[in-house]
Motif scaffolding. Structure first.
Motif, PDB file in Angstrom:
ATOM      1  N   LYS B 105       0.824  -1.218   0.000  1.00 48.66           N
ATOM      2  CA  LYS B 105       0.000   0.000   0.000  1.00 48.66           C
ATOM      3  C   LYS B 105       0.860   1.272   0.000  1.00 48.66           C
ATOM      4  CE  LYS B 105      -4.379   1.551   0.893  1.00 48.66           C
ATOM      5  NZ  LYS B 105      -5.543   1.151   0.095  1.00 48.66           N
ATOM      6  N   LYS B 106       1.831   1.306   0.924  1.00 44.74           N
ATOM      7  CA  LYS B 106       2.622   2.532   1.113  1.00 44.74           C
ATOM      8  C   LYS B 106       4.000   2.449   0.465  1.00 44.74           C
ATOM      9  CE  LYS B 106      -0.317   4.392   4.247  1.00 44.74           C
ATOM     10  NZ  LYS B 106      -0.934   5.721   4.152  1.00 44.74           N
ATOM     11  N   GLY B 107       4.474   1.236   0.199  1.00 42.97           N
ATOM     12  CA  GLY B 107       5.834   1.062  -0.291  1.00 42.97           C
ATOM     13  C   GLY B 107       6.834   1.336   0.825  1.00 42.97           C
ATOM     14  N   ASN B 108       8.124   1.224   0.497  1.00 47.15           N
ATOM     15  CA  ASN B 108       9.158   1.587   1.465  1.00 47.15           C
ATOM     16  C   ASN B 108      10.251   2.283   0.670  1.00 47.15           C
ATOM     17  OD1 ASN B 108      11.372   1.645   3.258  1.00 47.15           O
ATOM     18  ND2 ASN B 108      10.561  -0.085   4.397  1.00 47.15           N
ATOM     19  N   THR B 109      10.225   3.617   0.714  1.00 45.30           N
ATOM     20  CA  THR B 109      11.140   4.397  -0.113  1.00 45.30           C
ATOM     21  C   THR B 109      12.600   4.118   0.225  1.00 45.30           C
ATOM     22  OG1 THR B 109      10.757   6.199   1.438  1.00 45.30           O
ATOM     23  CG2 THR B 109       9.587   6.305  -0.654  1.00 45.30           C
ATOM     24  N   HIS B 110      12.882   3.821   1.502  1.00 49.94           N
ATOM     25  CA  HIS B 110      14.262   3.570   1.924  1.00 49.94           C
ATOM     26  C   HIS B 110      14.822   2.307   1.289  1.00 49.94           C
ATOM     27  CE1 HIS B 110      13.810   6.787   4.842  1.00 49.94           C
ATOM     28  NE2 HIS B 110      12.626   6.273   5.110  1.00 49.94           N
ATOM     29  N   ALA B 111      13.955   1.302   1.086  1.00 48.87           N
ATOM     30  CA  ALA B 111      14.412   0.048   0.486  1.00 48.87           C
ATOM     31  C   ALA B 111      14.196   0.049  -1.020  1.00 48.87           C
ATOM     32  CB  ALA B 111      13.686  -1.127   1.130  1.00 48.87           C
ATOM     33  N   GLY B 112      13.551   1.114  -1.553  1.00 42.55           N
ATOM     34  CA  GLY B 112      13.284   1.185  -2.987  1.00 42.55           C
ATOM     35  C   GLY B 112      12.115   0.307  -3.423  1.00 42.55           C
ATOM     36  N   TRP B 113      11.246  -0.050  -2.487  1.00 43.32           N
ATOM     37  CA  TRP B 113      10.080  -0.879  -2.827  1.00 43.32           C
ATOM     38  C   TRP B 113       8.906   0.052  -3.096  1.00 43.32           C
ATOM     39  CZ3 TRP B 113      10.876  -4.300   2.121  1.00 43.32           C
ATOM     40  CH2 TRP B 113      12.030  -5.091   1.945  1.00 43.32           C
ATOM     41  N   LEU B 114       8.405   0.047  -4.326  1.00 44.42           N
ATOM     42  CA  LEU B 114       7.308   0.936  -4.689  1.00 44.42           C
ATOM     43  C   LEU B 114       5.958   0.315  -4.330  1.00 44.42           C
ATOM     44  CD1 LEU B 114       8.607   2.028  -8.213  1.00 44.42           C
ATOM     45  CD2 LEU B 114       8.687   3.353  -6.090  1.00 44.42           C
ATOM     46  N   PRO B 115       4.975   1.156  -3.966  1.00 42.47           N
ATOM     47  CA  PRO B 115       3.638   0.623  -3.720  1.00 42.47           C
ATOM     48  C   PRO B 115       3.044   0.056  -5.015  1.00 42.47           C
ATOM     49  CG  PRO B 115       3.634   3.031  -3.647  1.00 42.47           C
ATOM     50  CD  PRO B 115       5.051   2.605  -3.727  1.00 42.47           C
ATOM     51  N   ILE B 116       2.277  -1.011  -4.933  1.00 42.89           N
ATOM     52  CA  ILE B 116       1.728  -1.625  -6.149  1.00 42.89           C
ATOM     53  C   ILE B 116       0.216  -1.453  -6.267  1.00 42.89           C
ATOM     54  CG2 ILE B 116       3.573  -3.358  -6.401  1.00 42.89           C
ATOM     55  CD1 ILE B 116       1.372  -5.400  -5.324  1.00 42.89           C
ATOM     56  N   CYS B 117      -0.416  -0.877  -5.228  1.00 44.12           N
ATOM     57  CA  CYS B 117      -1.877  -0.795  -5.238  1.00 44.12           C
ATOM     58  C   CYS B 117      -2.417   0.124  -6.333  1.00 44.12           C
ATOM     59  CB  CYS B 117      -2.411  -0.384  -3.869  1.00 44.12           C
ATOM     60  SG  CYS B 117      -2.362  -1.759  -2.714  1.00 44.12           S
ATOM     61  N   GLY B 118      -1.613   1.103  -6.775  1.00 40.76           N
ATOM     62  CA  GLY B 118      -2.027   1.983  -7.876  1.00 40.76           C
ATOM     63  C   GLY B 118      -2.176   1.212  -9.182  1.00 40.76           C
ATOM     64  N   GLN B 119      -1.303   0.199  -9.380  1.00 38.39           N
ATOM     65  CA  GLN B 119      -1.325  -0.595 -10.617  1.00 38.39           C
ATOM     66  C   GLN B 119      -2.408  -1.675 -10.596  1.00 38.39           C
ATOM     67  OE1 GLN B 119       2.141   0.205  -9.517  1.00 38.39           O
ATOM     68  NE2 GLN B 119       1.752   1.842 -10.973  1.00 38.39           N
ATOM     69  N   VAL B 120      -2.565  -2.308  -9.469  1.00 33.12           N
ATOM     70  CA  VAL B 120      -3.503  -3.435  -9.396  1.00 33.12           C
ATOM     71  C   VAL B 120      -4.539  -3.210  -8.283  1.00 33.12           C
ATOM     72  CG1 VAL B 120      -2.171  -5.267 -10.510  1.00 33.12           C
ATOM     73  CG2 VAL B 120      -1.645  -4.685  -8.171  1.00 33.12           C
ATOM     74  N   PRO B 121      -5.423  -2.199  -8.458  1.00 34.27           N
ATOM     75  CA  PRO B 121      -6.375  -1.854  -7.381  1.00 34.27           C
ATOM     76  C   PRO B 121      -7.330  -2.990  -7.023  1.00 34.27           C
ATOM     77  CG  PRO B 121      -6.915  -0.702  -9.427  1.00 34.27           C
ATOM     78  CD  PRO B 121      -5.575  -1.320  -9.628  1.00 34.27           C
ATOM     79  N   LYS B 122      -7.756  -3.764  -8.051  1.00 34.79           N
ATOM     80  CA  LYS B 122      -8.714  -4.850  -7.777  1.00 34.79           C
ATOM     81  C   LYS B 122      -8.092  -5.903  -6.849  1.00 34.79           C
ATOM     82  CE  LYS B 122     -10.189  -5.723 -12.035  1.00 34.79           C
ATOM     83  NZ  LYS B 122     -10.711  -6.605 -13.102  1.00 34.79           N
ATOM     84  N   PHE B 123      -6.814  -6.223  -7.136  1.00 35.33           N
ATOM     85  CA  PHE B 123      -6.088  -7.194  -6.298  1.00 35.33           C
ATOM     86  C   PHE B 123      -5.992  -6.674  -4.869  1.00 35.33           C
ATOM     87  CE2 PHE B 123      -1.848  -8.662  -4.697  1.00 35.33           C
ATOM     88  CZ  PHE B 123      -2.156 -10.006  -4.585  1.00 35.33           C
ATOM     89  N   CYS B 124      -5.631  -5.395  -4.737  1.00 30.79           N
ATOM     90  CA  CYS B 124      -5.472  -4.801  -3.413  1.00 30.79           C
ATOM     91  C   CYS B 124      -6.777  -4.793  -2.621  1.00 30.79           C
ATOM     92  CB  CYS B 124      -4.939  -3.375  -3.536  1.00 30.79           C
ATOM     93  SG  CYS B 124      -3.151  -3.336  -3.521  1.00 30.79           S
ATOM     94  N   ASP B 125      -7.887  -4.478  -3.315  1.00 25.19           N
ATOM     95  CA  ASP B 125      -9.183  -4.447  -2.638  1.00 25.19           C
ATOM     96  C   ASP B 125      -9.555  -5.828  -2.099  1.00 25.19           C
ATOM     97  OD1 ASP B 125      -9.390  -1.799  -3.159  1.00 25.19           O
ATOM     98  OD2 ASP B 125     -10.823  -1.985  -4.810  1.00 25.19           O
ATOM     99  N   ARG B 126      -9.314  -6.849  -2.923  1.00 24.85           N
ATOM    100  CA  ARG B 126      -9.664  -8.204  -2.492  1.00 24.85           C
ATOM    101  C   ARG B 126      -8.765  -8.662  -1.349  1.00 24.85           C
ATOM    102  NH1 ARG B 126     -13.612 -10.649  -5.753  1.00 24.85           N
ATOM    103  NH2 ARG B 126     -13.501 -12.495  -4.451  1.00 24.85           N
ATOM    104  N   VAL B 127      -7.470  -8.330  -1.431  1.00 25.93           N
ATOM    105  CA  VAL B 127      -6.555  -8.698  -0.342  1.00 25.93           C
ATOM    106  C   VAL B 127      -6.998  -8.007   0.953  1.00 25.93           C
ATOM    107  CG1 VAL B 127      -4.185  -8.476   0.531  1.00 25.93           C
ATOM    108  CG2 VAL B 127      -4.576  -9.299  -1.776  1.00 25.93           C
ATOM    109  N   THR B 128      -7.396  -6.716   0.837  1.00 22.80           N
ATOM    110  CA  THR B 128      -7.877  -5.983   2.012  1.00 22.80           C
ATOM    111  C   THR B 128      -9.094  -6.696   2.613  1.00 22.80           C
ATOM    112  OG1 THR B 128      -7.133  -3.939   0.984  1.00 22.80           O
ATOM    113  CG2 THR B 128      -8.626  -3.707   2.847  1.00 22.80           C
TER     114      THR B 128
END
Lengths: 160, 160
Positions: B105-128
């Motif tokens: 959801k938020k990513g981790n800028t320090h580790a360079g991990w980008l949030p993915i919920c913007g790309q795959v909102p349907k997946f994120c909603d179901r996981v939530t």
């Protein structure tokens, strides 16, 4: 070693493991130069690691407070409930950290998250050490819970 | 509703929540086109989500088996131990998933991990949705544990 629960129990070992987990995690630090930019790795950058430190400080404090409690039968039952809560908290924090550590170590190619342990090996080593101590604390806490059970209701002879 | 533990207990509600968590997680799926490449998000790509599904299937099966157990005092004590183990497993799986979901959801800028919920909102909603059901299962299981306690040792009157 404490005799609060009536018999020998491993609360001081739990405390040692929790204190070790906290100290190793808080002091874990490493930095790397990536594309001319300094990339700094520390536990405070990851909310999960902050949660882990918080829970381990709480567990250490709780074990210390319990040492000074008087031994009473009724107290044994209250200890049973608080012991379950502490076991759940330690279990929750170590599970969350292991999930994050797994991503840090292996990455997740499907999500585009790259492993970071190649860049900051010292940080990774210390986090691993901290998680081992945290895992030991969680296991010892579970044993402590079984000791509390034994004290409140004798599971071996099945007499309450 | 089951009367195995002697009094009303929420084991069928736990089962419902665990089955719902499993189904929603397994059916969560979305894909996105990023730089001409198809990016597919599904639960099986994340080891933590697979662990979550495994634990929830186990919890559903356990709740079902317990329904057919006879009501006996000795069994109440064994149920207490297995209930603690199931509560710990559910607690562990939901904590690990929440840690991963937070990064998604938020990513981790320090580790360079980008949030993915913007790309795959349907997946994120179901996981939530799945995590909400899993969280409900964990909370209900904790209540179930208190019911088991009540059955084995009456905490209110403090009589064993």
């Amino acid at each position: 070693m404490s005799l609060v629960r009536g018999i020998y129990d491993p609360s001081s070992e739990v405390q040692g493991a929790s204190v070790a987990a906290t100290i190793i995690m808080v002091t874990s630090h490493d930095s790397a130069q990536v594309l001319g930019m300094t990339f700094e790795a520390k536990f405070a950058n990851t909310p999960t690691f902050k949660y882990f430190v918080g829970v381990n400080i709480l567990a250490s404090a709780y074990s210390l407070i319990v040492l000074f409690f008087p031994t009473k039968k009724m107290l044994g039952r209250i200890l049973l409930i608080t012991d379950i809560l502490m076991t759940l908290l330690l279990d929750s924090s170590i599970s969350a950290c292991l999930a994050i550590a797994q991503v840090g170590k292996k990455g997740n190619t499907h999500a585009g998250w790259l492993p970071i342990c190649g860049q900051v090996p010292k940080f990774c080593d210390r986090v691993t050490g901290s998680l081992i101590a945290g895992f030991a604390a969680a296991i010892l806490y579970f044993l402590l819970l079984l000791f509390s059970f034994h004290n409140v209701l004798n599971l071996y002879t099945l007499k309450a």
